[in-house]
Design a protein around this motif. Sequence first.
Motif, PDB file in Angstrom:
ATOM      1  N   ILE A  78      19.273   8.458  24.748  1.00  0.00           N
ATOM      2  CA  ILE A  78      20.593   7.883  24.520  1.00  0.00           C
ATOM      3  C   ILE A  78      20.567   6.383  24.802  1.00  0.00           C
ATOM      4  O   ILE A  78      21.127   5.581  24.069  1.00  0.00           O
ATOM      5  N   PHE A  79      19.863   5.990  25.867  1.00  0.00           N
ATOM      6  CA  PHE A  79      19.836   4.585  26.299  1.00  0.00           C
ATOM      7  C   PHE A  79      18.540   4.349  27.070  1.00  0.00           C
ATOM      8  O   PHE A  79      18.215   5.090  27.979  1.00  0.00           O
ATOM      9  N   ALA A  80      17.788   3.335  26.650  1.00  0.00           N
ATOM     10  CA  ALA A  80      16.545   2.982  27.347  1.00  0.00           C
ATOM     11  C   ALA A  80      16.515   1.467  27.533  1.00  0.00           C
ATOM     12  O   ALA A  80      16.539   0.715  26.568  1.00  0.00           O
ATOM     13  N   SER A  81      16.505   1.036  28.785  1.00  0.00           N
ATOM     14  CA  SER A  81      16.576  -0.395  29.079  1.00  0.00           C
ATOM     15  C   SER A  81      15.550  -0.768  30.144  1.00  0.00           C
ATOM     16  O   SER A  81      15.830  -0.743  31.339  1.00  0.00           O
ATOM     17  N   PRO A  82      14.315  -1.124  29.732  1.00  0.00           N
ATOM     18  CA  PRO A  82      13.296  -1.489  30.719  1.00  0.00           C
ATOM     19  C   PRO A  82      13.548  -2.863  31.345  1.00  0.00           C
ATOM     20  O   PRO A  82      14.307  -3.675  30.809  1.00  0.00           O
ATOM     21  N   ILE A  83      12.910  -3.108  32.488  1.00  0.00           N
ATOM     22  CA  ILE A  83      12.957  -4.427  33.136  1.00  0.00           C
ATOM     23  C   ILE A  83      12.132  -5.402  32.283  1.00  0.00           C
ATOM     24  O   ILE A  83      11.063  -5.025  31.795  1.00  0.00           O
ATOM     25  N   ARG A 107       8.116   5.629  31.376  1.00  0.00           N
ATOM     26  CA  ARG A 107       8.817   6.775  30.795  1.00  0.00           C
ATOM     27  C   ARG A 107       8.176   8.096  31.240  1.00  0.00           C
ATOM     28  O   ARG A 107       8.869   9.086  31.450  1.00  0.00           O
ATOM     29  N   THR A 108       6.858   8.106  31.370  1.00  0.00           N
ATOM     30  CA  THR A 108       6.165   9.368  31.686  1.00  0.00           C
ATOM     31  C   THR A 108       5.242   9.279  32.895  1.00  0.00           C
ATOM     32  O   THR A 108       4.591  10.256  33.245  1.00  0.00           O
ATOM     33  N   VAL A 139       0.045   0.423  33.441  1.00  0.00           N
ATOM     34  CA  VAL A 139       1.426   0.920  33.347  1.00  0.00           C
ATOM     35  C   VAL A 139       2.428  -0.203  33.646  1.00  0.00           C
ATOM     36  O   VAL A 139       3.476  -0.301  33.017  1.00  0.00           O
ATOM     37  N   SER A 140       2.072  -1.096  34.589  1.00  0.00           N
ATOM     38  CA  SER A 140       2.992  -2.178  34.969  1.00  0.00           C
ATOM     39  C   SER A 140       3.197  -3.183  33.827  1.00  0.00           C
ATOM     40  O   SER A 140       4.162  -3.946  33.830  1.00  0.00           O
ATOM     41  N   VAL A 144       8.632  -0.598  31.892  1.00  0.00           N
ATOM     42  CA  VAL A 144       8.904  -0.264  33.294  1.00  0.00           C
ATOM     43  C   VAL A 144      10.422  -0.198  33.481  1.00  0.00           C
ATOM     44  O   VAL A 144      11.128  -1.186  33.280  1.00  0.00           O
ATOM     45  N   PHE A 145      10.901   0.970  33.849  1.00  0.00           N
ATOM     46  CA  PHE A 145      12.340   1.166  34.016  1.00  0.00           C
ATOM     47  C   PHE A 145      12.800   0.940  35.448  1.00  0.00           C
ATOM     48  O   PHE A 145      13.972   0.686  35.695  1.00  0.00           O
TER      49      PHE A 145
END
Length: 258
Positions: A78-83, A107-108, A139-140, A144-145
Amino acid sequence: MRKPRIIFFDIDGTLIDMEKKRITKPTLDALRRLQQNGILLAIATGRSPLIVPRFDGVEFDVFLTYNGSYCYDRRGDIFASPIPPQDVQTILKNAAALGRPVSVAGRTQLLSNGTDDDLTAYYAIGGRAPVISDKFDEVSRGEVFQLLMGCRERDWPAILKGTTGAKIAAWWDRAVDIIPTSGGKGAGIRKVLAHYGLTKEDAMAFGDGNNDIEMFQAVGHSVAMGNASADLKAIASEVCGTCAEDGIYHYCKENGLI
């Protein structure tokens, strides 16, 4: 009070007793009956999707994870907002200068570049341990959420120094969740309500921590647990019993929701 069409629940200290680390049978019963009565159930948590608990006999409809930075339902995102990526790297440098290890939440994957007493204790609240991995750098540099690290409130300015797109969401005095400025439980709830064609007045929330303040401001009716922070109780529509006293169950029963 009108009957809500969706209810948002914090997890730790709201659905799950912080001391016993479990949901009580009456609270579980309340969730089942709310859903049977046609009310959508939504999780609103600082936790990663990887460590959202399963509740016996209840399948939640909506999930706001990482304090609202990543929201989804059974059909998808619905909504995805990473840093912002540059802010992630700046915060990692700031944390290193403080001598603090960090966890990055994609995400995972939820990986750490080390741990200390505070970070280990923070994970233990959710019944987990930090996963220290050589894939941390990789991953970093991706989506990154949320970042997790042990610290004290006096460290907050040093942690965020040089960033523009990150903020702190804290509900414990020994650690923080660092999320995008566009995130937060309030922002996530507004996205979810728009997605389902619902209004603020259609929504209710239960919570206990200061990271639930934005959540309470985004719904029409808010209920603070008896064990909630003084700041949250001050802005709540009502206060119910504590988590250990089955506050949610009794509130829903007394107000004709179940």
